[in-house]
Write a protein that holds these residues in place. Structure first.
Motif, short mmCIF file in Angstrom:
data_model
loop_
_atom_site.label_atom_id
_atom_site.label_comp_id
_atom_site.label_asym_id
_atom_site.label_seq_id
_atom_site.Cartn_x
_atom_site.Cartn_y
_atom_site.Cartn_z
N LEU A 33 1.09 -1.47 -0.34
CA LEU A 33 -0.26 0.23 -0.04
C LEU A 33 1.04 1.29 -0.07
O LEU A 33 1.69 1.09 0.87
CB LEU A 33 -1.74 -0.15 1.50
CG LEU A 33 -1.91 0.99 1.81
CD1 LEU A 33 -2.84 0.81 -0.20
CD2 LEU A 33 -2.64 0.67 2.68
N THR A 34 0.97 2.49 -1.10
CA THR A 34 1.45 3.30 -1.06
C THR A 34 0.93 5.11 -1.47
O THR A 34 -0.57 4.41 -0.98
CB THR A 34 1.74 3.11 -2.50
OG1 THR A 34 1.12 3.68 -3.27
CG2 THR A 34 2.91 1.92 -2.93
N LYS A 35 1.66 5.53 0.31
CA LYS A 35 1.12 6.96 -0.20
C LYS A 35 0.04 6.74 0.41
O LYS A 35 -0.47 8.36 0.91
CB LYS A 35 0.51 7.14 -2.12
CG LYS A 35 1.51 7.34 -2.92
CD LYS A 35 1.53 8.11 -3.99
CE LYS A 35 1.74 9.73 -4.20
NZ LYS A 35 1.52 9.52 -5.29
N SER A 77 6.86 1.19 11.68
CA SER A 77 6.33 -0.04 12.18
C SER A 77 4.77 0.29 12.21
O SER A 77 4.55 1.64 12.27
CB SER A 77 6.73 -0.49 14.04
OG SER A 77 6.47 -0.06 15.02
N PHE A 78 3.99 -0.75 11.75
CA PHE A 78 2.62 -0.15 12.17
C PHE A 78 2.09 0.01 14.21
O PHE A 78 1.08 1.24 13.50
CB PHE A 78 2.30 -1.80 11.73
CG PHE A 78 0.48 -2.21 11.36
CD1 PHE A 78 -0.20 -1.71 9.91
CD2 PHE A 78 -0.73 -1.96 12.36
CE1 PHE A 78 -1.27 -1.46 10.09
CE2 PHE A 78 -2.20 -2.33 11.98
CZ PHE A 78 -1.96 -1.40 10.95
N ALA A 79 3.17 -0.13 14.35
CA ALA A 79 2.14 0.31 15.57
C ALA A 79 2.14 1.48 16.00
O ALA A 79 2.26 2.10 16.75
CB ALA A 79 3.40 -0.13 16.89
N ASP A 80 3.96 2.23 14.73
CA ASP A 80 4.12 4.08 14.94
C ASP A 80 2.90 4.58 14.29
O ASP A 80 2.82 6.48 14.77
CB ASP A 80 5.12 3.73 14.69
CG ASP A 80 6.42 3.47 14.96
OD1 ASP A 80 6.59 3.08 16.18
OD2 ASP A 80 7.17 3.63 14.33
N LEU A 81 2.20 4.14 13.57
CA LEU A 81 0.60 4.46 13.23
C LEU A 81 -0.01 5.14 14.33
O LEU A 81 -0.72 4.00 15.02
CB LEU A 81 0.28 3.97 11.74
CG LEU A 81 1.14 3.73 10.49
CD1 LEU A 81 -0.06 2.79 9.92
CD2 LEU A 81 1.38 4.71 10.29
N PRO A 82 -0.50 6.21 14.29
CA PRO A 82 -2.15 6.86 14.44
C PRO A 82 -3.54 5.71 14.73
O PRO A 82 -3.59 4.71 13.01
CB PRO A 82 -2.78 7.73 14.01
CG PRO A 82 -1.83 8.08 13.25
CD PRO A 82 -0.85 7.14 12.56
N ASN A 99 -6.32 1.58 11.52
CA ASN A 99 -7.97 1.36 10.97
C ASN A 99 -8.17 1.22 9.64
O ASN A 99 -8.33 0.22 9.25
CB ASN A 99 -8.94 1.77 11.84
CG ASN A 99 -8.89 1.04 13.21
OD1 ASN A 99 -8.26 0.25 13.56
ND2 ASN A 99 -9.32 1.66 14.11
N TYR A 100 -7.72 2.27 8.80
CA TYR A 100 -7.92 1.95 7.16
C TYR A 100 -7.18 1.34 6.24
O TYR A 100 -7.46 0.83 5.60
CB TYR A 100 -7.53 4.08 7.83
CG TYR A 100 -7.54 4.35 5.57
CD1 TYR A 100 -8.90 5.05 5.07
CD2 TYR A 100 -6.47 4.40 4.82
CE1 TYR A 100 -8.99 5.45 3.63
CE2 TYR A 100 -6.82 4.65 3.35
CZ TYR A 100 -7.85 4.82 3.36
OH TYR A 100 -8.36 5.27 1.60
N VAL A 101 -5.69 0.93 6.77
CA VAL A 101 -5.33 -0.18 6.68
C VAL A 101 -5.04 -1.32 6.95
O VAL A 101 -6.07 -1.93 5.35
CB VAL A 101 -3.77 -0.13 7.06
CG1 VAL A 101 -2.99 -1.79 6.38
CG2 VAL A 101 -2.36 1.33 6.53
N LYS A 102 -6.53 -1.50 8.07
CA LYS A 102 -6.96 -2.84 8.57
C LYS A 102 -8.04 -3.15 7.45
O LYS A 102 -8.61 -3.93 6.88
CB LYS A 102 -6.83 -3.33 10.07
CG LYS A 102 -5.95 -3.23 10.30
CD LYS A 102 -6.64 -3.95 12.03
CE LYS A 102 -5.52 -3.46 12.67
NZ LYS A 102 -5.99 -3.14 14.10
N ALA A 103 -9.32 -1.95 7.10
CA ALA A 103 -10.45 -1.90 6.49
C ALA A 103 -10.00 -2.10 4.60
O ALA A 103 -10.79 -2.83 4.29
CB ALA A 103 -10.71 -0.49 6.73
N ILE A 150 -2.06 -6.75 3.17
CA ILE A 150 -1.39 -5.69 2.73
C ILE A 150 0.28 -5.89 4.00
O ILE A 150 0.27 -5.67 5.41
CB ILE A 150 -1.47 -4.46 3.63
CG1 ILE A 150 -2.93 -4.34 1.96
CG2 ILE A 150 -0.89 -3.74 3.42
CD1 ILE A 150 -3.83 -2.80 3.34
N SER A 151 1.88 -6.16 2.80
CA SER A 151 2.64 -6.78 3.63
C SER A 151 3.67 -5.66 3.52
O SER A 151 4.68 -5.77 4.48
CB SER A 151 3.22 -7.38 2.76
OG SER A 151 2.00 -9.08 2.73
N ALA A 152 3.54 -4.45 3.04
CA ALA A 152 4.02 -3.01 3.56
C ALA A 152 3.70 -1.80 3.17
O ALA A 152 2.33 -1.63 2.66
CB ALA A 152 5.20 -3.09 2.35
#
Ligand code: GDP
Ligand code: IMO
Ligand code: MG
Length: 427
Positions: free
Chosen positions: A328-330, A385-390, A395-399, A408-410
């Motif tokens: 997932l980019t940008k 890392s994923f944990a660094d994201l708000p 949740n946006y990425v997981k959705a 989504i691996s990166a």
């Protein structure tokens, strides 16, 4: 797991160049398998920015052998100027390999591309004008010129004659243009032959031997799934197969060798040129995506059309490519929106449709059905890392992952090599 395909999951410009370059340091070969210099792949290394059109993005990684496969169409003048441009910036390009079976974009193919678009007027495709379609048409019509033909003047002359016999009729009688002289074309092409010769080889043999030796080969797609001649939004497509199967035919490697297929997916959607685009925005949100995302074509300088993320398309890309992963980019571009709409289905003539309609008429009538996800305002460009994201970005990425049908691996949080969150290793 030696052979990976990396391709665009939308309409191109998803960030394939950055993703390829990121993996380039860990793979032995990076292979372009289709398309030509209609592609524009941007790679940012430190404070240096490179725009690659025909050359595989792996060319920037010293340990990696870049390969132009048989499925690519090669404009020799572009090839040589791209090589010399990189050499001037200190990039060693001597390892490049070019298939002798790749087709040549001749000057008349470029002319035909441009005059055809002009002739089509309102119905034009909005091609890049690089001669891509006419060159693939010649290939299919069996009047194409291949790289190997540059080394037999008599064959080259006969082939150019055969191709121009028909084209000159078209150019002079239909398009009102001057005829193109056979000698002039042959002379120009022969002028490139010696400079290209050191790179030309049987790339099919080289790649299959590499795979037997357990080397890691990465196939880098140009364009994207929805621009595929078979699986895209025909006729508003390019003239090759960017989808995963194209890697097999365009490089001469069997499908049993491919271990992983990575779809590059932008956190929103863009498109260049004409054709349907259900989530396209014509308001200030579209303008903001274009401005913040720097959405201007690398090849033609045209503004990209922008819109929200379309999960119907992502699901379709998962299916037709057999995707094993998404990159997932940008994601950083979406920072600052309070609410982010995501298209989860279409409404077509009053019906809710979850999958991409096969009928062009239906797709032209498709209206996006949106679900709105809460946004975030924190800067995410330093996240490692994923944990660094708000939480809301997580949740946006997981959705998106859930809607799109592959992990989504990166995640890209900026254009630089290191502005990437790796979740699952690709190698
Ligand atoms: P490609 O054709 O798929 O290689 O993509 P392009 O290079 O045409 O367009 C992608 C643009 O986005 C380029 O300018 C990249 O430098 C940039 N880019 C790639 N990944 C990211 C990211 O995660 N964040 C941001 N902000 N820019 C990115
Ligand atoms: P990368 O690899 C986005 C589009 C053109 C046009 C259609 C046909 O950078 O993602 P063509 O010249 O191929 O016959 O044009 O395809 N197109 C691209 N759009 N990214 C690309 O490449 C593209 N290559 C071609 O705009 O709509
Ligand atoms: Mg591009």
């Amino acid at each position: 797991m030696p052979a990976l395909v990396l391709l665009g999951a939308q309409w191109g410009d998803e960030g394939k160049g950055k993703a390829t370059d990121l993996l380039g340091g860990s793979v032995d070969y990076v292979v372009r398998y289709q398309g030509g210099n209609n592609a524009g792949h941007t790679v940012v290394v430190g404070d240096q920015k490179y725009a690659l059109h025909l050359l595989p993005s792996g060319i920037l990684s010293p340990g990696c052998t870049p390969v132009i496969g048989n499925g690519v169409v090669v404009d020799p003048s572009v090839l040589l100027s791209e090589l010399s441009g990189l050499n001037e910036r200190g990039v060693d390009t001597s390892k490049l390999l070019i298939s002798g079976n790749a087709h040549i974009i001749t000057p008349y193919n470029v002319t035909v591309d441009k005059v055809t678009e002009r002739f089509l007027g309102k119905r034009r495709i909005g091609t890049t004008g690089r001669g891509i379609g006419p060159t693939y048409a010649d290939k299919i019509n069996r009047v194409g010129i291949r790289v190997q033909d540059l080394y037999d003047e008599s064959i080259l002359t006969q082939k150019v004659e055969a191709a121009l016999d028909v084209k000159n009729q078209l150019l002079t009688k239909l398009y009102n243009r001057r005829a193109i002289a056979v000698d002039q074309v042959v002379e120009e092409l022969l002028g490139y032959a010696e400079q290209i010769k050191p790179y030309v080889t049987d790339t099919v043999l080289v790649l299959n031997q590499a795979l037997e030796d357990d080397k890691v080969v990465l196939f880098e797609g140009g364009q994207g799934t929805l621009l595929d001649i078979d699986h895209g939004t025909y006729p508003f497509v390019t003239s090759s197969n960017p989808t995963a199967g194209g890697a097999c035919t365009g490089a001469g490697v069997g499908p049993t060798k491919i271990s992983r297929v990575i779809g590059i997916l932008k956190a929103y959607t863009t498109r260049v040129g004409a054709g349907p685009f259900p989530t396209e925005l014509f308001d200030e949100d579209g303008e903001a995506l274009r401005r913040i995302g720097g959405e201007r074509g690398v090849t033609t300088g045209r503004d990209r059309r922008c819109g929200w993320f379309d999960a119907v398309i992502a699901r379709y890309a998962t299916r037709v490519n057999g995707l094993t992963d998404f990159f997932l980019t940008k994601l950083d571009v979406l920072t600052g929106w309070e609410q982010i709409p995501v298209c989860v289905a279409y409404e077509i003539d009053g019906r809710r449709v979850e999958e991409l309609p096969y009928s062009q008429t239906d797709f032209h009538h498709a209206k996006p059905v949106y679900e709105t996800l809460p946004g975030w305002s924190e800067d995410i460009t330093k996240a490692k890392s994923f944990a660094d994201l708000p939480k809301n970005a997580q949740n946006y990425v997981k959705a998106l992952e859930e809607m799109s049908g592959a992990p989504i691996s990166a995640i890209g949080v900026g254009p630089g090599r290191d502005e990437t969150i790796e979740i699952n290793s690709f190698l």
